[in-house]
Scaffold this motif. Structure first.
Motif, PDB file in Angstrom:
ATOM      1  N   MET A  14       0.789  -1.055  -0.003  1.00  0.00           N
ATOM      2  CA  MET A  14      -0.105  -0.006   0.073  1.00  0.00           C
ATOM      3  C   MET A  14       0.874   1.200   0.102  1.00  0.00           C
ATOM      4  N   THR A  15       0.180   2.138  -0.556  1.00  0.00           N
ATOM      5  CA  THR A  15       1.132   3.398  -0.931  1.00  0.00           C
ATOM      6  C   THR A  15       0.469   4.382   0.288  1.00  0.00           C
ATOM      7  N   ILE A  16       1.555   5.212   0.691  1.00  0.00           N
ATOM      8  CA  ILE A  16       1.077   6.084   1.731  1.00  0.00           C
ATOM      9  C   ILE A  16      -0.214   7.075   1.137  1.00  0.00           C
ATOM     10  N   ASP A  17      -0.064   7.330  -0.273  1.00  0.00           N
ATOM     11  CA  ASP A  17      -1.322   8.207  -0.885  1.00  0.00           C
ATOM     12  C   ASP A  17      -2.740   7.378  -0.321  1.00  0.00           C
ATOM     13  N   ARG A  18      -2.820   6.201  -0.372  1.00  0.00           N
ATOM     14  CA  ARG A  18      -4.185   5.875  -0.323  1.00  0.00           C
ATOM     15  C   ARG A  18      -4.591   5.984   0.967  1.00  0.00           C
ATOM     16  N   ILE A  19      -4.057   6.484   2.121  1.00  0.00           N
ATOM     17  CA  ILE A  19      -4.484   6.812   3.500  1.00  0.00           C
ATOM     18  C   ILE A  19      -5.180   8.238   3.304  1.00  0.00           C
ATOM     19  N   TRP A  20      -4.670   8.898   2.442  1.00  0.00           N
ATOM     20  CA  TRP A  20      -5.142  10.425   2.222  1.00  0.00           C
ATOM     21  C   TRP A  20      -6.325  10.237   1.186  1.00  0.00           C
ATOM     22  N   SER A  21      -6.936   9.151   0.812  1.00  0.00           N
ATOM     23  CA  SER A  21      -8.261   9.174  -0.291  1.00  0.00           C
ATOM     24  C   SER A  21      -9.255   8.271   0.215  1.00  0.00           C
ATOM     25  N   TYR A  22     -10.498   8.644   0.123  1.00  0.00           N
ATOM     26  CA  TYR A  22     -11.438   7.752   0.619  1.00  0.00           C
ATOM     27  C   TYR A  22     -11.302   6.224  -0.194  1.00  0.00           C
ATOM     28  N   PRO A  23     -11.592   5.272   0.730  1.00  0.00           N
ATOM     29  CA  PRO A  23     -11.953   3.994   0.005  1.00  0.00           C
ATOM     30  C   PRO A  23     -12.937   3.994  -1.010  1.00  0.00           C
ATOM     31  N   THR A  24     -12.899   3.302  -2.268  1.00  0.00           N
ATOM     32  CA  THR A  24     -13.746   3.366  -3.342  1.00  0.00           C
ATOM     33  C   THR A  24     -15.170   2.988  -3.055  1.00  0.00           C
ATOM     34  N   ASP A  25     -15.089   1.858  -2.009  1.00  0.00           N
ATOM     35  CA  ASP A  25     -16.299   1.332  -1.493  1.00  0.00           C
ATOM     36  C   ASP A  25     -16.857   2.031  -0.254  1.00  0.00           C
ATOM     37  N   SER A  26     -16.592   3.004   0.061  1.00  0.00           N
ATOM     38  CA  SER A  26     -16.715   3.829   1.508  1.00  0.00           C
ATOM     39  C   SER A  26     -18.244   4.673   1.189  1.00  0.00           C
ATOM     40  N   GLY A  27     -18.726   4.971   0.326  1.00  0.00           N
ATOM     41  CA  GLY A  27     -19.988   5.597  -0.045  1.00  0.00           C
ATOM     42  C   GLY A  27     -19.722   6.901  -0.082  1.00  0.00           C
ATOM     43  N   HIS A  28     -18.715   7.382  -0.061  1.00  0.00           N
ATOM     44  CA  HIS A  28     -18.503   8.805  -0.235  1.00  0.00           C
ATOM     45  C   HIS A  28     -18.572   9.388  -1.543  1.00  0.00           C
ATOM     46  N   ALA A  29     -19.189  10.470  -1.599  1.00  0.00           N
ATOM     47  CA  ALA A  29     -19.384  11.022  -3.083  1.00  0.00           C
ATOM     48  C   ALA A  29     -18.555  12.383  -3.201  1.00  0.00           C
ATOM     49  N   GLU A  30     -17.900  12.483  -4.137  1.00  0.00           N
ATOM     50  CA  GLU A  30     -17.054  13.669  -4.225  1.00  0.00           C
ATOM     51  C   GLU A  30     -18.050  14.919  -4.151  1.00  0.00           C
ATOM     52  N   GLY A  31     -17.362  15.783  -3.387  1.00  0.00           N
ATOM     53  CA  GLY A  31     -18.119  17.170  -3.017  1.00  0.00           C
ATOM     54  C   GLY A  31     -18.952  16.940  -1.745  1.00  0.00           C
ATOM     55  N   GLN A  32     -19.204  15.561  -1.388  1.00  0.00           N
ATOM     56  CA  GLN A  32     -20.218  15.436  -0.216  1.00  0.00           C
ATOM     57  C   GLN A  32     -19.573  16.206   0.932  1.00  0.00           C
ATOM     58  N   ASP A  33     -20.494  17.092   1.488  1.00  0.00           N
ATOM     59  CA  ASP A  33     -20.024  17.844   2.749  1.00  0.00           C
ATOM     60  C   ASP A  33     -20.398  16.623   4.223  1.00  0.00           C
ATOM     61  N   LEU A  34     -19.464  16.483   4.831  1.00  0.00           N
ATOM     62  CA  LEU A  34     -19.577  15.608   5.925  1.00  0.00           C
ATOM     63  C   LEU A  34     -19.724  16.509   7.127  1.00  0.00           C
ATOM     64  N   THR A  35     -19.492  17.770   7.217  1.00  0.00           N
ATOM     65  CA  THR A  35     -19.635  18.630   8.595  1.00  0.00           C
ATOM     66  C   THR A  35     -21.032  18.222   9.240  1.00  0.00           C
ATOM     67  N   ALA A  48     -17.092   3.873   5.968  1.00  0.00           N
ATOM     68  CA  ALA A  48     -18.371   3.727   5.426  1.00  0.00           C
ATOM     69  C   ALA A  48     -18.866   5.239   5.678  1.00  0.00           C
ATOM     70  N   VAL A  49     -19.538   5.954   4.752  1.00  0.00           N
ATOM     71  CA  VAL A  49     -20.111   7.102   4.835  1.00  0.00           C
ATOM     72  C   VAL A  49     -21.778   6.882   4.649  1.00  0.00           C
ATOM     73  N   GLU A  50     -22.465   7.020   5.697  1.00  0.00           N
ATOM     74  CA  GLU A  50     -24.032   6.757   5.672  1.00  0.00           C
ATOM     75  C   GLU A  50     -24.909   8.397   5.656  1.00  0.00           C
ATOM     76  N   ALA A  51     -25.212   8.741   4.650  1.00  0.00           N
ATOM     77  CA  ALA A  51     -25.933   9.679   4.371  1.00  0.00           C
ATOM     78  C   ALA A  51     -27.257   9.905   4.975  1.00  0.00           C
ATOM     79  N   GLU A  52     -28.117   8.740   5.003  1.00  0.00           N
ATOM     80  CA  GLU A  52     -29.255   8.772   5.636  1.00  0.00           C
ATOM     81  C   GLU A  52     -29.174   8.911   7.061  1.00  0.00           C
ATOM     82  N   SER A  53     -28.210   8.211   7.807  1.00  0.00           N
ATOM     83  CA  SER A  53     -28.209   8.627   9.287  1.00  0.00           C
ATOM     84  C   SER A  53     -27.055   9.458   9.759  1.00  0.00           C
ATOM     85  N   ARG A  54     -26.303  10.279   8.608  1.00  0.00           N
ATOM     86  CA  ARG A  54     -25.578  11.329   8.645  1.00  0.00           C
ATOM     87  C   ARG A  54     -24.330  10.664   9.468  1.00  0.00           C
ATOM     88  N   THR A  55     -23.824   9.696   9.430  1.00  0.00           N
ATOM     89  CA  THR A  55     -22.608   8.956  10.119  1.00  0.00           C
ATOM     90  C   THR A  55     -21.383   8.531   9.301  1.00  0.00           C
TER      91      THR A  55
END
Length: 123
Positions: free
Chosen positions: A1-22, A70-77
């Motif tokens: 694994m390269t260190i770059d992967r630690i700074w990118s969302y896993p592809t299967d995390s459910g995170h959508a580009e531009g999604q505000d997680l605040t 995982a990013v769960e938009a419905e439960s905001r978690t």
């Protein structure tokens, strides 16, 4: 694994580009640890600043987005692939300027990469 992967969302995390997680709740593998204060990406090192409230004595923690399970938009978690204690053991976050300091962020990334190598977290 390269260190770059630690700074990118896993592809299967459910995170959508531009999604505000605040404001999303943050859940480690052993329970809730706080909420997302903000997301930063200085020097291409994307991470969450997590307000831990009283759980970590009123301080915040920096978590690379590669640790997000995982990013769960419905439960905001946001679910992390590590424990609360592993977040506590990361290099301490003291000031906002640290989120722009490549040396500090590298130390944080190294901490979480060690967890991944031990099998505690996945990215």
């Amino acid at each position: 694994m390269t260190i770059d992967r630690i700074w990118s969302y896993p592809t299967d995390s459910g995170h959508a580009e531009g999604q505000d997680l605040t404001g999303y709740g943050v859940v480690a593998s052993d329970g809730t640890i706080g909420h997302v204060e903000r997301e930063d990406g200085h020097h291409g090192m994307w991470h969450l600043v997590v307000d831990t409230g009283v759980w970590l004595f009123g301080r915040s923690a920096v978590v690379p987005v590669g640790v997000v399970r995982a990013v769960e938009a419905e439960s905001r978690t946001v679910a992390l692939a590590c424990t609360g204690d592993e977040v506590k053991q990361a290099p301490r976050f003291r000031t906002d300027s640290e989120t722009m300091d490549p040396a500090y962020l590298t130390a944080v990334g190294d901490h979480y990469l060690r967890l991944i190598r031990r099998g505690s977290a996945t990215a």
